[in-house]
Design a protein around this motif. Sequence first.
Motif, PDB file in Angstrom:
ATOM      1  N   ASP A  52       0.829  -1.199   0.000  1.00 16.62           N
ATOM      2  CA  ASP A  52       0.000   0.000   0.000  1.00 16.62           C
ATOM      3  C   ASP A  52       0.868   1.256   0.000  1.00 16.62           C
ATOM      4  OD1 ASP A  52      -2.297  -1.455  -0.032  1.00 16.62           O
ATOM      5  OD2 ASP A  52      -2.767  -1.206   2.091  1.00 16.62           O
ATOM      6  N   THR A  53       1.958   1.221   0.759  1.00 18.28           N
ATOM      7  CA  THR A  53       2.878   2.357   0.788  1.00 18.28           C
ATOM      8  C   THR A  53       3.460   2.607  -0.595  1.00 18.28           C
ATOM      9  OG1 THR A  53       3.465   1.955   3.100  1.00 18.28           O
ATOM     10  CG2 THR A  53       5.009   3.274   1.793  1.00 18.28           C
ATOM     11  N   ALA A  54       3.860   1.524  -1.263  1.00 23.72           N
ATOM     12  CA  ALA A  54       4.394   1.660  -2.616  1.00 23.72           C
ATOM     13  C   ALA A  54       3.357   2.278  -3.546  1.00 23.72           C
ATOM     14  CB  ALA A  54       4.843   0.302  -3.141  1.00 23.72           C
ATOM     15  N   ALA A  55       2.120   1.814  -3.436  1.00 21.70           N
ATOM     16  CA  ALA A  55       1.056   2.340  -4.292  1.00 21.70           C
ATOM     17  C   ALA A  55       0.854   3.834  -4.067  1.00 21.70           C
ATOM     18  CB  ALA A  55      -0.241   1.580  -4.033  1.00 21.70           C
ATOM     19  N   ARG A  56       0.884   4.259  -2.809  1.00 19.36           N
ATOM     20  CA  ARG A  56       0.703   5.683  -2.511  1.00 19.36           C
ATOM     21  C   ARG A  56       1.885   6.506  -3.016  1.00 19.36           C
ATOM     22  NH1 ARG A  56      -1.246   3.495   2.358  1.00 19.36           N
ATOM     23  NH2 ARG A  56       0.751   3.884   3.376  1.00 19.36           N
ATOM     24  N   ALA A 104     -18.697  -0.346  -9.334  1.00 15.21           N
ATOM     25  CA  ALA A 104     -18.191   0.954  -9.778  1.00 15.21           C
ATOM     26  C   ALA A 104     -17.841   1.835  -8.588  1.00 15.21           C
ATOM     27  CB  ALA A 104     -19.235   1.638 -10.664  1.00 15.21           C
ATOM     28  N   MET A 105     -18.676   1.810  -7.551  1.00  7.83           N
ATOM     29  CA  MET A 105     -18.394   2.605  -6.349  1.00  7.83           C
ATOM     30  C   MET A 105     -17.140   2.115  -5.645  1.00  7.83           C
ATOM     31  SD  MET A 105     -22.263   3.064  -4.811  1.00  7.83           S
ATOM     32  CE  MET A 105     -21.612   3.664  -3.241  1.00  7.83           C
ATOM     33  N   ASP A 106     -16.978   0.790  -5.576  1.00 11.55           N
ATOM     34  CA  ASP A 106     -15.777   0.229  -4.947  1.00 11.55           C
ATOM     35  C   ASP A 106     -14.523   0.646  -5.713  1.00 11.55           C
ATOM     36  OD1 ASP A 106     -17.212  -1.003  -2.959  1.00 11.55           O
ATOM     37  OD2 ASP A 106     -17.243  -2.977  -3.927  1.00 11.55           O
ATOM     38  N   LEU A 107     -14.610   0.579  -7.051  1.00 12.86           N
ATOM     39  CA  LEU A 107     -13.465   0.968  -7.873  1.00 12.86           C
ATOM     40  C   LEU A 107     -13.142   2.451  -7.703  1.00 12.86           C
ATOM     41  CD1 LEU A 107     -14.249  -0.955 -11.186  1.00 12.86           C
ATOM     42  CD2 LEU A 107     -12.476  -1.493  -9.516  1.00 12.86           C
ATOM     43  N   GLU A 108     -14.176   3.260  -7.661  1.00 11.12           N
ATOM     44  CA  GLU A 108     -13.976   4.698  -7.490  1.00 11.12           C
ATOM     45  C   GLU A 108     -13.290   4.989  -6.159  1.00 11.12           C
ATOM     46  OE1 GLU A 108     -16.543   8.824  -7.972  1.00 11.12           O
ATOM     47  OE2 GLU A 108     -17.565   7.004  -7.284  1.00 11.12           O
ATOM     48  N   SER A 109     -13.758   4.334  -5.094  1.00  9.57           N
ATOM     49  CA  SER A 109     -13.157   4.536  -3.777  1.00  9.57           C
ATOM     50  C   SER A 109     -11.704   4.095  -3.748  1.00  9.57           C
ATOM     51  CB  SER A 109     -13.966   3.761  -2.723  1.00  9.57           C
ATOM     52  OG  SER A 109     -13.365   3.869  -1.450  1.00  9.57           O
ATOM     53  N   LEU A 110     -11.419   2.955  -4.366  1.00  9.52           N
ATOM     54  CA  LEU A 110     -10.054   2.437  -4.389  1.00  9.52           C
ATOM     55  C   LEU A 110      -9.132   3.381  -5.164  1.00  9.52           C
ATOM     56  CD1 LEU A 110      -9.040  -1.241  -4.998  1.00  9.52           C
ATOM     57  CD2 LEU A 110      -7.890   0.591  -6.245  1.00  9.52           C
ATOM     58  N   GLU A 130      -9.503   6.600  -5.899  1.00 10.46           N
ATOM     59  CA  GLU A 130      -9.307   7.886  -5.226  1.00 10.46           C
ATOM     60  C   GLU A 130      -8.477   7.724  -3.961  1.00 10.46           C
ATOM     61  OE1 GLU A 130     -13.244   9.449  -4.788  1.00 10.46           O
ATOM     62  OE2 GLU A 130     -13.255  10.269  -6.845  1.00 10.46           O
ATOM     63  N   GLY A 131      -8.566   6.556  -3.316  1.00 10.05           N
ATOM     64  CA  GLY A 131      -7.736   6.292  -2.146  1.00 10.05           C
ATOM     65  C   GLY A 131      -6.257   6.237  -2.477  1.00 10.05           C
ATOM     66  N   LEU A 132      -5.944   5.935  -3.730  1.00  8.85           N
ATOM     67  CA  LEU A 132      -4.551   5.912  -4.178  1.00  8.85           C
ATOM     68  C   LEU A 132      -4.057   7.295  -4.609  1.00  8.85           C
ATOM     69  CD1 LEU A 132      -4.458   2.615  -6.294  1.00  8.85           C
ATOM     70  CD2 LEU A 132      -3.451   3.010  -4.043  1.00  8.85           C
ATOM     71  N   GLY A 133      -4.962   8.265  -4.633  1.00  8.96           N
ATOM     72  CA  GLY A 133      -4.559   9.619  -5.004  1.00  8.96           C
ATOM     73  C   GLY A 133      -4.892  10.018  -6.419  1.00  8.96           C
ATOM     74  N   HIS A 134      -5.626   9.155  -7.142  1.00  9.22           N
ATOM     75  CA  HIS A 134      -6.024   9.474  -8.509  1.00  9.22           C
ATOM     76  C   HIS A 134      -7.419  10.113  -8.503  1.00  9.22           C
ATOM     77  CE1 HIS A 134      -2.565   7.138  -9.638  1.00  9.22           C
ATOM     78  NE2 HIS A 134      -3.054   6.059  -9.060  1.00  9.22           N
ATOM     79  N   THR A 135      -7.844  10.601  -9.662  1.00 11.05           N
ATOM     80  CA  THR A 135      -9.143  11.252  -9.793  1.00 11.05           C
ATOM     81  C   THR A 135      -9.997  10.493 -10.808  1.00 11.05           C
ATOM     82  OG1 THR A 135      -8.160  13.422  -9.345  1.00 11.05           O
ATOM     83  CG2 THR A 135     -10.337  13.394 -10.390  1.00 11.05           C
ATOM     84  N   VAL A 136     -11.218  10.161 -10.434  1.00  8.96           N
ATOM     85  CA  VAL A 136     -12.149   9.514 -11.362  1.00  8.96           C
ATOM     86  C   VAL A 136     -12.899  10.601 -12.113  1.00  8.96           C
ATOM     87  CG1 VAL A 136     -14.185   8.043 -11.579  1.00  8.96           C
ATOM     88  CG2 VAL A 136     -12.392   7.458  -9.932  1.00  8.96           C
ATOM     89  N   ILE A 137     -12.732  10.624 -13.439  1.00  9.47           N
ATOM     90  CA  ILE A 137     -13.377  11.678 -14.226  1.00  9.47           C
ATOM     91  C   ILE A 137     -14.779  11.292 -14.663  1.00  9.47           C
ATOM     92  CG2 ILE A 137     -11.224  12.676 -15.038  1.00  9.47           C
ATOM     93  CD1 ILE A 137     -11.678  11.182 -17.689  1.00  9.47           C
ATOM     94  N   LEU A 159      -5.549  -5.412  -7.198  1.00 13.56           N
ATOM     95  CA  LEU A 159      -5.899  -4.334  -8.108  1.00 13.56           C
ATOM     96  C   LEU A 159      -5.044  -3.095  -7.842  1.00 13.56           C
ATOM     97  CD1 LEU A 159      -7.539  -3.217 -10.385  1.00 13.56           C
ATOM     98  CD2 LEU A 159      -9.389  -2.714  -8.778  1.00 13.56           C
ATOM     99  N   ARG A 160      -4.801  -2.783  -6.563  1.00 13.27           N
ATOM    100  CA  ARG A 160      -3.926  -1.653  -6.251  1.00 13.27           C
ATOM    101  C   ARG A 160      -2.556  -1.827  -6.901  1.00 13.27           C
ATOM    102  NH1 ARG A 160      -5.603  -2.013  -0.545  1.00 13.27           N
ATOM    103  NH2 ARG A 160      -7.120  -0.378  -0.094  1.00 13.27           N
ATOM    104  N   ALA A 161      -2.009  -3.046  -6.772  1.00 15.62           N
ATOM    105  CA  ALA A 161      -0.683  -3.318  -7.326  1.00 15.62           C
ATOM    106  C   ALA A 161      -0.686  -3.189  -8.840  1.00 15.62           C
ATOM    107  CB  ALA A 161      -0.211  -4.706  -6.908  1.00 15.62           C
ATOM    108  N   VAL A 162      -1.738  -3.676  -9.495  1.00 10.54           N
ATOM    109  CA  VAL A 162      -1.790  -3.627 -10.955  1.00 10.54           C
ATOM    110  C   VAL A 162      -1.969  -2.186 -11.444  1.00 10.54           C
ATOM    111  CG1 VAL A 162      -3.106  -4.347 -12.981  1.00 10.54           C
ATOM    112  CG2 VAL A 162      -2.586  -5.999 -11.189  1.00 10.54           C
ATOM    113  N   ILE A 163      -2.753  -1.386 -10.746  1.00  7.99           N
ATOM    114  CA  ILE A 163      -2.892   0.028 -11.107  1.00  7.99           C
ATOM    115  C   ILE A 163      -1.539   0.720 -11.025  1.00  7.99           C
ATOM    116  CG2 ILE A 163      -3.839   2.252 -10.359  1.00  7.99           C
ATOM    117  CD1 ILE A 163      -6.392   0.765  -9.569  1.00  7.99           C
TER     118      ILE A 163
END
Length: 260
Positions: free
Chosen positions: A122-126, A146-152, A154-161, A240-244
């Motif tokens: 998780d630290t690496a992802a952030r 879709a909500m779960d993906l959006e939360s994940l 945005e939790g990594l610091g990205h923006t869902v457009i 999924l975090r790792a793959v993103i």
Amino acid sequence: MTMTDQLGPHLPFLRRFARALCGNQTSGDAYVVASLEAIVANRDVLPTHLEPRVALYHLFLRIWNDTPVNNLAPSGDGESRLETLTPRSRQAFLLTTVESFQPEDAAAVMGVDAATFAELSDTAAREIAEQVATEVLIIEDEPIIAMDLESLVEGLGHTVIDIARTHKEALAAVAKRRPGLVLADIQLADGSSGLDAVNDILANIEIPVIFITAYPERLLTGSKPEPAFLITKPFQTNTLRAVISQALFFNDSSARKDAA
């Protein structure tokens, strides 16, 4: 089976890992040599309860981590993205994304428990998101997913457009605003295809795509180019975090942008 037979097939990949971890070939190869010399001097340095590849990487990291300079926090002026990651999170990231260890084996390589390894990932992802934060288009017709993906995301610091439920909505979203990453299901709400939507998007722009689907067999046919990033539903959040992070970190277009 001799020690050479057990460890020999893994040495090219250990050198790859070492070079990536150290940031250059000379230092990486020197640590691999040090690991082999330690084995020659005393075979008991290899943990016998671990399978050979895991044991070899485990020994390498013990030697690497025993060098104080390797545990210093990054200075911020590293020449590559990897050098800006903290040492332990860098190890976790490389073990899973480059060396393709499963999390439980990667944890054994690092000598930590599963929970600690998940925290390092998780630290690496952030840390990666701080470097390559981007705008994400989600193509998914199931509202809860879709909500779960959006939360994940945005939790990594990205923006869902946008969250598109159909092929048409996906193309309309990209026409309004170009994303830096697409997360896409295959089967969409109106019977349209997320795969077709992605192909139409990629015909005009070059961006990384991660397919998240309950039907991986529709993509893994072996008859045509297959996606680099494919997650099967139900997905594991950590996976999924790792793959993103992997998709963005090693994305050629991102690298070119950084170099420009």
